[in-house]
Design a protein around this motif. Structure first.
Motif, PDB file in Angstrom:
ATOM      1  N   PHE A   1       0.836  -1.205   0.000  1.00  0.00           N
ATOM      2  CA  PHE A   1       0.000   0.000   0.000  1.00  0.00           C
ATOM      3  C   PHE A   1       0.869   1.252   0.000  1.00  0.00           C
ATOM      4  N   ALA A   2       1.894   1.266   0.842  1.00  0.00           N
ATOM      5  CA  ALA A   2       2.779   2.432   0.923  1.00  0.00           C
ATOM      6  C   ALA A   2       3.507   2.653  -0.404  1.00  0.00           C
ATOM      7  N   ALA A   3       4.005   1.574  -1.004  1.00  0.00           N
ATOM      8  CA  ALA A   3       4.722   1.699  -2.276  1.00  0.00           C
ATOM      9  C   ALA A   3       3.804   2.192  -3.382  1.00  0.00           C
ATOM     10  N   GLU A   4       2.611   1.624  -3.476  1.00  0.00           N
ATOM     11  CA  GLU A   4       1.672   2.028  -4.526  1.00  0.00           C
ATOM     12  C   GLU A   4       1.186   3.462  -4.331  1.00  0.00           C
ATOM     13  N   THR A   5       0.940   3.859  -3.088  1.00  0.00           N
ATOM     14  CA  THR A   5       0.494   5.229  -2.810  1.00  0.00           C
ATOM     15  C   THR A   5       1.575   6.231  -3.186  1.00  0.00           C
ATOM     16  N   THR A   6       2.815   5.918  -2.827  1.00  0.00           N
ATOM     17  CA  THR A   6       3.933   6.795  -3.174  1.00  0.00           C
ATOM     18  C   THR A   6       4.102   6.886  -4.682  1.00  0.00           C
ATOM     19  N   ALA A   7       4.072   5.744  -5.350  1.00  0.00           N
ATOM     20  CA  ALA A   7       4.227   5.740  -6.810  1.00  0.00           C
ATOM     21  C   ALA A   7       3.100   6.513  -7.483  1.00  0.00           C
ATOM     22  N   ALA A   8       1.873   6.321  -7.017  1.00  0.00           N
ATOM     23  CA  ALA A   8       0.737   7.043  -7.601  1.00  0.00           C
ATOM     24  C   ALA A   8       0.885   8.546  -7.416  1.00  0.00           C
ATOM     25  N   THR A   9       1.348   8.957  -6.241  1.00  0.00           N
ATOM     26  CA  THR A   9       1.546  10.387  -5.981  1.00  0.00           C
ATOM     27  C   THR A   9       2.596  10.956  -6.925  1.00  0.00           C
ATOM     28  N   VAL A  10       3.697  10.252  -7.073  1.00  0.00           N
ATOM     29  CA  VAL A  10       4.755  10.701  -7.986  1.00  0.00           C
ATOM     30  C   VAL A  10       4.216  10.785  -9.408  1.00  0.00           C
ATOM     31  N   LEU A  11       3.471   9.782  -9.840  1.00  0.00           N
ATOM     32  CA  LEU A  11       2.943   9.775 -11.204  1.00  0.00           C
ATOM     33  C   LEU A  11       1.922  10.892 -11.435  1.00  0.00           C
ATOM     34  N   PHE A  12       1.073  11.174 -10.438  1.00  0.00           N
ATOM     35  CA  PHE A  12       0.125  12.279 -10.576  1.00  0.00           C
ATOM     36  C   PHE A  12       0.853  13.617 -10.689  1.00  0.00           C
ATOM     37  N   VAL A  13       1.869  13.825  -9.866  1.00  0.00           N
ATOM     38  CA  VAL A  13       2.610  15.088  -9.899  1.00  0.00           C
ATOM     39  C   VAL A  13       3.342  15.248 -11.223  1.00  0.00           C
ATOM     40  N   THR A  14       4.007  14.184 -11.681  1.00  0.00           N
ATOM     41  CA  THR A  14       4.724  14.298 -12.953  1.00  0.00           C
ATOM     42  C   THR A  14       3.770  14.478 -14.124  1.00  0.00           C
ATOM     43  N   ALA A  15       2.599  13.842 -14.065  1.00  0.00           N
ATOM     44  CA  ALA A  15       1.605  14.027 -15.126  1.00  0.00           C
ATOM     45  C   ALA A  15       1.084  15.463 -15.126  1.00  0.00           C
ATOM     46  N   HIS A  16       0.879  16.018 -13.946  1.00  0.00           N
ATOM     47  CA  HIS A  16       0.397  17.402 -13.837  1.00  0.00           C
ATOM     48  C   HIS A  16       1.378  18.372 -14.498  1.00  0.00           C
ATOM     49  N   TYR A  17       2.670  18.133 -14.310  1.00  0.00           N
ATOM     50  CA  TYR A  17       3.681  19.011 -14.880  1.00  0.00           C
ATOM     51  C   TYR A  17       4.133  18.582 -16.272  1.00  0.00           C
ATOM     52  N   GLY A  18       3.530  17.525 -16.814  1.00  0.00           N
ATOM     53  CA  GLY A  18       3.841  17.084 -18.170  1.00  0.00           C
ATOM     54  C   GLY A  18       5.195  16.412 -18.307  1.00  0.00           C
ATOM     55  N   MET A  19       5.672  15.825 -17.229  1.00  0.00           N
ATOM     56  CA  MET A  19       6.986  15.168 -17.253  1.00  0.00           C
ATOM     57  C   MET A  19       6.814  13.690 -17.632  1.00  0.00           C
ATOM     58  N   PRO A  20       7.539  13.232 -18.637  1.00  0.00           N
ATOM     59  CA  PRO A  20       7.434  11.818 -19.007  1.00  0.00           C
ATOM     60  C   PRO A  20       8.253  10.945 -18.050  1.00  0.00           C
ATOM     61  N   VAL A  21       7.609  10.001 -17.426  1.00  0.00           N
ATOM     62  CA  VAL A  21       8.300   9.063 -16.540  1.00  0.00           C
ATOM     63  C   VAL A  21       7.774   7.657 -16.810  1.00  0.00           C
ATOM     64  N   SER A  22       8.563   6.689 -16.457  1.00  0.00           N
ATOM     65  CA  SER A  22       8.169   5.298 -16.615  1.00  0.00           C
ATOM     66  C   SER A  22       7.431   4.844 -15.361  1.00  0.00           C
ATOM     67  N   THR A  23       6.248   4.307 -15.544  1.00  0.00           N
ATOM     68  CA  THR A  23       5.500   3.804 -14.387  1.00  0.00           C
ATOM     69  C   THR A  23       6.226   2.634 -13.747  1.00  0.00           C
ATOM     70  N   THR A  24       6.840   1.790 -14.551  1.00  0.00           N
ATOM     71  CA  THR A  24       7.573   0.644 -14.010  1.00  0.00           C
ATOM     72  C   THR A  24       8.749   1.098 -13.160  1.00  0.00           C
ATOM     73  N   HIS A  25       9.496   2.084 -13.641  1.00  0.00           N
ATOM     74  CA  HIS A  25      10.626   2.597 -12.872  1.00  0.00           C
ATOM     75  C   HIS A  25      10.139   3.240 -11.571  1.00  0.00           C
ATOM     76  N   THR A  26       9.040   3.963 -11.650  1.00  0.00           N
ATOM     77  CA  THR A  26       8.507   4.632 -10.468  1.00  0.00           C
ATOM     78  C   THR A  26       8.056   3.628  -9.419  1.00  0.00           C
ATOM     79  N   ILE A  27       7.331   2.617  -9.832  1.00  0.00           N
ATOM     80  CA  ILE A  27       6.855   1.612  -8.881  1.00  0.00           C
ATOM     81  C   ILE A  27       8.023   0.808  -8.321  1.00  0.00           C
ATOM     82  N   ALA A  28       8.982   0.450  -9.170  1.00  0.00           N
ATOM     83  CA  ALA A  28      10.157  -0.280  -8.685  1.00  0.00           C
ATOM     84  C   ALA A  28      10.918   0.555  -7.658  1.00  0.00           C
ATOM     85  N   GLY A  29      11.088   1.834  -7.944  1.00  0.00           N
ATOM     86  CA  GLY A  29      11.758   2.720  -6.985  1.00  0.00           C
ATOM     87  C   GLY A  29      11.024   2.796  -5.659  1.00  0.00           C
TER      88      GLY A  29
END
Length: 107
Positions: free
Chosen positions: A29-57
């Protein structure tokens, strides 16, 4: 892409949830919540990131917060090597496909 995910997706899930670090539900839960937060923020700012890399991190972070030795760093190393090799391999396959198509269409 869908066939590849269907055929090998379970291996990715198993690696992420069991081979990197043994996750319990609260850690997942903690990992998925953190990854989702990072992905929402990067999407808001239009930054391309890999979801796999984000979740793995995020999973590495959760495992490291327990203790550094909880993370299987050999698996992490293998993942990073695979990520590094993916882009040149994709470029080579693309170049070969382009040349084949170009030769087939040439007069």
């Amino acid at each position: 892409m869908a066939l590849g995910t269907a055929a090998g997706g379970w291996r990715i899930i198993k690696t992420m949830g069991h081979r990197i670090v043994r996750l319990e539900p609260v850690h997942g839960f903690a990992a998925e919540t953190t990854a989702a937060t990072v992905l929402f923020v990067t999407a808001h700012y239009g930054m391309p990131v890999s979801t796999t890399h984000t979740i793995a991190g995020s999973i590495f972070g959760v495992g490291s917060s327990k203790r550094l030795s909880a993370v299987r760093w050999g698996v992490a190393r293998s993942m990073v090597v695979a990520w590094i090799l993916t882009l040149p391999a994709a470029a080579i396959v693309s170049a070969i496909c382009y040349e084949l198509i170009h030769l087939a269409g040439a007069e």
